[in-house]
Motif scaffolding. Structure first.
Motif, PDB file in Angstrom:
ATOM      1  N   GLU A 108     -14.404   2.227  -8.511  1.00 48.36           N
ATOM      2  CA  GLU A 108     -13.416   2.946  -7.708  1.00 48.36           C
ATOM      3  C   GLU A 108     -12.132   2.161  -7.496  1.00 48.36           C
ATOM      4  O   GLU A 108     -11.047   2.719  -7.477  1.00 48.36           O
ATOM      5  N   THR A 109     -12.248   0.858  -7.307  1.00 45.03           N
ATOM      6  CA  THR A 109     -11.072   0.064  -6.974  1.00 45.03           C
ATOM      7  C   THR A 109     -10.548  -0.758  -8.155  1.00 45.03           C
ATOM      8  O   THR A 109      -9.593  -1.517  -8.001  1.00 45.03           O
ATOM      9  N   THR A 110     -11.172  -0.615  -9.326  1.00 45.23           N
ATOM     10  CA  THR A 110     -10.757  -1.376 -10.506  1.00 45.23           C
ATOM     11  C   THR A 110     -10.300  -0.422 -11.598  1.00 45.23           C
ATOM     12  O   THR A 110     -11.064   0.438 -12.020  1.00 45.23           O
ATOM     13  N   PRO A 111      -9.076  -0.558 -12.070  1.00 44.26           N
ATOM     14  CA  PRO A 111      -8.606   0.327 -13.142  1.00 44.26           C
ATOM     15  C   PRO A 111      -9.346   0.049 -14.439  1.00 44.26           C
ATOM     16  O   PRO A 111      -9.701  -1.096 -14.740  1.00 44.26           O
ATOM     17  N   CYS A 112      -9.595   1.100 -15.208  1.00 45.75           N
ATOM     18  CA  CYS A 112     -10.217   0.932 -16.532  1.00 45.75           C
ATOM     19  C   CYS A 112      -9.425  -0.079 -17.358  1.00 45.75           C
ATOM     20  O   CYS A 112      -9.990  -0.900 -18.079  1.00 45.75           O
TER      21      CYS A 112
ATOM     22  N   MET B 180      -4.039  -4.268 -11.050  1.00 47.19           N
ATOM     23  CA  MET B 180      -3.147  -3.839  -9.984  1.00 47.19           C
ATOM     24  C   MET B 180      -1.880  -4.678  -9.867  1.00 47.19           C
ATOM     25  O   MET B 180      -0.852  -4.195  -9.418  1.00 47.19           O
ATOM     26  N   GLU B 181      -1.920  -5.927 -10.325  1.00 44.73           N
ATOM     27  CA  GLU B 181      -0.724  -6.765 -10.206  1.00 44.73           C
ATOM     28  C   GLU B 181       0.336  -6.415 -11.252  1.00 44.73           C
ATOM     29  O   GLU B 181       1.484  -6.850 -11.140  1.00 44.73           O
ATOM     30  N   VAL B 182      -0.042  -5.653 -12.270  1.00 38.26           N
ATOM     31  CA  VAL B 182       0.942  -5.300 -13.307  1.00 38.26           C
ATOM     32  C   VAL B 182       1.180  -3.792 -13.405  1.00 38.26           C
ATOM     33  O   VAL B 182       2.198  -3.361 -13.948  1.00 38.26           O
ATOM     34  N   ALA B 183       0.260  -2.997 -12.887  1.00 38.67           N
ATOM     35  CA  ALA B 183       0.389  -1.539 -12.991  1.00 38.67           C
ATOM     36  C   ALA B 183       1.387  -1.000 -11.973  1.00 38.67           C
ATOM     37  O   ALA B 183       1.706  -1.654 -10.989  1.00 38.67           O
ATOM     38  N   ASN B 184       1.885   0.201 -12.218  1.00 37.23           N
ATOM     39  CA  ASN B 184       2.795   0.829 -11.256  1.00 37.23           C
ATOM     40  C   ASN B 184       2.159   2.054 -10.603  1.00 37.23           C
ATOM     41  O   ASN B 184       2.846   2.889 -10.030  1.00 37.23           O
TER      42      ASN B 184
ATOM     43  N   GLY C 262      -1.896   3.392  -8.738  1.00 39.80           N
ATOM     44  CA  GLY C 262      -3.175   2.943  -8.215  1.00 39.80           C
ATOM     45  C   GLY C 262      -4.333   3.105  -9.177  1.00 39.80           C
ATOM     46  O   GLY C 262      -4.264   3.844 -10.154  1.00 39.80           O
ATOM     47  N   ALA C 263      -5.438   2.399  -8.888  1.00 35.70           N
ATOM     48  CA  ALA C 263      -6.618   2.425  -9.748  1.00 35.70           C
ATOM     49  C   ALA C 263      -7.192   3.837  -9.875  1.00 35.70           C
ATOM     50  O   ALA C 263      -7.568   4.275 -10.966  1.00 35.70           O
TER      51      ALA C 263
ATOM     52  N   VAL D 297       0.833  -1.204   0.000  1.00 36.00           N
ATOM     53  CA  VAL D 297       0.000   0.000   0.000  1.00 36.00           C
ATOM     54  C   VAL D 297       0.865   1.250   0.000  1.00 36.00           C
ATOM     55  O   VAL D 297       0.646   2.185  -0.768  1.00 36.00           O
ATOM     56  N   LEU D 298       1.876   1.266   0.879  1.00 32.88           N
ATOM     57  CA  LEU D 298       2.747   2.435   0.959  1.00 32.88           C
ATOM     58  C   LEU D 298       3.490   2.652  -0.353  1.00 32.88           C
ATOM     59  O   LEU D 298       3.632   3.786  -0.825  1.00 32.88           O
ATOM     60  N   ALA D 299       3.944   1.548  -0.968  1.00 35.11           N
ATOM     61  CA  ALA D 299       4.650   1.664  -2.239  1.00 35.11           C
ATOM     62  C   ALA D 299       3.737   2.249  -3.301  1.00 35.11           C
ATOM     63  O   ALA D 299       4.140   3.105  -4.087  1.00 35.11           O
ATOM     64  N   SER D 300       2.478   1.792  -3.314  1.00 31.64           N
ATOM     65  CA  SER D 300       1.514   2.306  -4.288  1.00 31.64           C
ATOM     66  C   SER D 300       1.272   3.794  -4.073  1.00 31.64           C
ATOM     67  O   SER D 300       1.228   4.574  -5.021  1.00 31.64           O
ATOM     68  N   GLU D 301       1.133   4.196  -2.784  1.00 33.66           N
ATOM     69  CA  GLU D 301       0.912   5.611  -2.479  1.00 33.66           C
ATOM     70  C   GLU D 301       2.105   6.456  -2.912  1.00 33.66           C
ATOM     71  O   GLU D 301       1.946   7.553  -3.438  1.00 33.66           O
ATOM     72  N   LEU D 302       3.323   5.925  -2.696  1.00 36.74           N
ATOM     73  CA  LEU D 302       4.523   6.662  -3.094  1.00 36.74           C
ATOM     74  C   LEU D 302       4.571   6.852  -4.603  1.00 36.74           C
ATOM     75  O   LEU D 302       4.928   7.908  -5.100  1.00 36.74           O
TER      76      LEU D 302
END
Length: 281
Positions: A131-135, A106-110, A112-113, A23-28
């Motif tokens: 909200e929680t799923t990327p297009c 989310m497993e391949v993106a760098n 957040g959604a 989570v922190l990595a994604s926020e960064l």
């Protein structure tokens, strides 16, 4: 037993720590790209810079609707690749230290959604993304003319997040969702019933009138009838499960319980006709 409990607590703590780090990595990363867009250090040569390293992606992009310069408002008529992937900045010199936005599940993106979808919505603002799923989890081929998934891929994407339906849609009676072999999906989940991007009506129905999708095919059940069955008027799925059941009429296994909500006497379904249930003149 004490040792097993200690190991269990250690493993749980490890996975909890791992999840926090993710989570922190994604926020960064989100903050990194927000700053990058704010600085707006765009390339002077646009897509030409990208072609040097991403030739295959560029070929797909130029043949897609996003890369069509004759259509007003496409990325190709503006700042091209950087419209979606962010300002080039120092990416060409040190790509690993200065990445571009990479879209996808989310497993391949760098990123957040929410950040991914905000970028998409700058042009596709009339859509209502989850909200929680990327297009890009569903629209995986934006560099080609096949950005909109076909029926098969749409439903397979749905089943990834709704695994409880995997077996159900492949039952003997499945409302035509899959073929006789139980493999190829014939109708998309959003063909009639659900809105792929979510909606105001749970569970993501396309319309607040819950029976409307049913009447697309079963218009003879719509009425109005002189003799109405009040229990039927509200929602077809109260008695039927459109995803699939072991019953030829898609009747739910606990139908006796459903009927007993209004009928105190025990219901013997084999003696009840369709007209009695749905209404008749």
């Amino acid at each position: 037993m004490r040792m097993s409990k200690a190991i269990y607590l250690f493993v749980n703590s490890f996975f909890l720590l791992f999840q926090i780090n993710v989570v922190l990595a994604s926020e960064l990363k989100d903050e990194f790209f927000k700053q990058k867009f704010f600085e707006a250090r765009y390339s002077q040569t646009g897509a030409q810079s990208c072609t040097e390293c991403h030739e295959n992606a560029m070929q797909g992009f130029l043949s897609s609707i996003h890369g069509n310069k004759s259509i007003k408002g496409t990325p190709a008529t503006g700042i091209e690749c950087e419209a979606c992937h962010g300002p080039l900045g120092l990416h060409a010199e040190e790509p690993e230290i200065y990445p571009m936005v990479h879209f996808g599940a989310m497993e391949v993106a760098n990123v957040g959604a929410k950040t991914q979808n905000q970028i998409c919505l700058r042009c596709h603002g009339d859509q209502f993304p989850l909200e929680t799923t990327p297009c890009a989890a569903c629209h995986t081929k934006v560099h080609s003319d096949n950005a909109i998934p076909d029926t098969q891929k749409q439903s397979l994407s749905c089943l990834e997040c709704h695994p409880q339906l995997q077996k159900q849609v492949r039952m003997e009676y499945n409302h035509g969702l899959v073929d006789d072999k139980g493999t190829n999906i014939l109708q998309g989940c959003s063909t009639y019933c659900h809105a792929a991007h979510g909606s105001k009506w749970a569970p993501a129905y396309q319309t607040p009138a819950l029976n409307t999708p049913c009447f697309e095919c079963h218009i003879e059940k719509q009425g109005p009838f002189k003799n109405e069955h009040t229990g039927f008027k509200g929602n077809c799925t109260k008695c039927h499960d459109p995803h699939g059941t072991k019953d030829a009429h898609l009747i739910k296994p606990d139908i006796d319980k459903v009927c007993s909500e209004c009928h105190n006497e025990k219901i013997i379904l084999k003696n009840v006709t369709s007209e009695q249930v749905h209404g008749h003149n």
